[in-house]
Enzyme design. Sequence first.
Site, short mmCIF file in Angstrom:
data_model
loop_
_atom_site.label_atom_id
_atom_site.label_comp_id
_atom_site.label_asym_id
_atom_site.label_seq_id
_atom_site.Cartn_x
_atom_site.Cartn_y
_atom_site.Cartn_z
N ALA A 12 0.80 -1.23 0.00
CA ALA A 12 0.00 0.00 0.00
C ALA A 12 0.83 1.28 0.00
CB ALA A 12 -0.95 -0.01 1.20
N ALA A 13 2.06 1.21 0.52
CA ALA A 13 2.89 2.43 0.57
C ALA A 13 3.86 2.51 -0.60
CB ALA A 13 3.66 2.48 1.89
N GLY A 132 0.70 -7.24 -8.90
CA GLY A 132 2.13 -7.52 -8.72
C GLY A 132 2.62 -8.60 -9.67
N HIS A 189 0.55 -11.18 -18.90
CA HIS A 189 0.98 -9.78 -18.75
C HIS A 189 2.50 -9.76 -18.76
CE1 HIS A 189 1.50 -5.69 -17.61
NE2 HIS A 189 2.09 -6.01 -16.48
#
Length: 328
Positions: A12-13, A132, A189
Site C-alpha cells: 500500500a505504501a 504484482g 501480462h
Amino acid sequence: MKAPVRVAVTGAAGQIGYALLFRIASGEMLGKDQPVILQLLELSNEKAQAALKGVMMELEDCAFPLLAGMVGTDDAEVAFKDIDVALLVGARPRGPGMERKDLLLENAKIFTAQGAALNKVAKRDVKVLVVGNPANTNAYIAMKSAPDLNPKNFTAMLRLDHNRALSQLSLKLGKPVGGIEKLVVWGNHSPTMYPDYRFATSDGASIGDAINDQEWNAGTFIPTVGKRGAAIIEARGLSSAASAANAAIDHVRDWVLGSNGKWVTMGVPSDGSYGIPEGVIFGFPVTTENGQYTLVKDLPIDDFSQKYIDKTLAELEEERSGVSHLLG
C-alpha cells in the site's frame, strides 16, 4: 448512504499504492455514492510501516467523504478480514542479477501465503485483482492456495496492456481513444502478450480495414505495446506506477459496476476456450455485468494470431511448471 465496502490493498505504501489509494478513496473505483474502508498491508520492516503510516496520514488529510475507515497492518489476516475487494499490488521486484525463476519462487511464497489468508478470512465472494508481477502466475498461485473460494474470484491485470494498445491505435488512426471498441489482449501480462485489433472498431468502422498494414502490426504495434513498460523505466527511471494504478481502477470498476456491453481484457482462469488449458490465468476478452464477467466466445483465430497465442501460452505454462511443486 450505502454500507461501506472493504477494500484491501497490499504494497500500500509503494509507488502504485500511492497512485491508487487516493483515487479509490475519492470514489473513482466503486462509484461516487459508495463508502469504502481501506485495509492496507505493508511489509513488517520499520521503514515500510512508517511509510504506510505517512500515506494514511495523507489520506486522512484529504477528508474524503467516502473514506469510512482505515486499517494499516503487516498481517495479511488482519488486512483481508471480511473484505469485498483485494488489490494485490505488493510483489517482490526483480533485483540485479536475479534470474526469472528465482523471482517466480520468491513471489510464489508471498502469494501462497496471501491466497491462504484470503481463503481463511475474506468474504466468500471477494473479488481479487493481482497487479504484482508476474501477475498471471501470482494470481494462479493465490487461486490454488484458496481452495474454498471460487476460482473465478481471482483475476490478473491485463488492463494496462489493453489501455496501452488502445492509445497506440488512437495515435495511429488520429481518432479519439473513447471511440475504439472490441480490442483484445491475449495471454500473459508480459512482453509476449498479443494485442489483437482484428475485431476492433473506431466509431463503428473496422480498424483492421482502416490500418490494413500487417507490417506495422507485427513490426511496430505489437512490440511497442509489449515493450512499453521497459520504455517507461528507461525514460522515467522508475516503473509505470500511475498508469498501472489507473488500469487497476478500470479493471475493478468494470468488474463491479459493469462494462456496459463493451469488451474489456481481464486475466481470468480459462474454461478451455480458444484451446487454453482449463485453469490457466490468461488474458481474454470479456464483458461484465452485475459483478460477473463473461468470456467473449467463438472469435476466429487466424494463423498469425495462433502463433502469438501459442507463444504467450508457452511462457505461462513454463512459469506454472516452475512453481507447481509448491502448490501440492
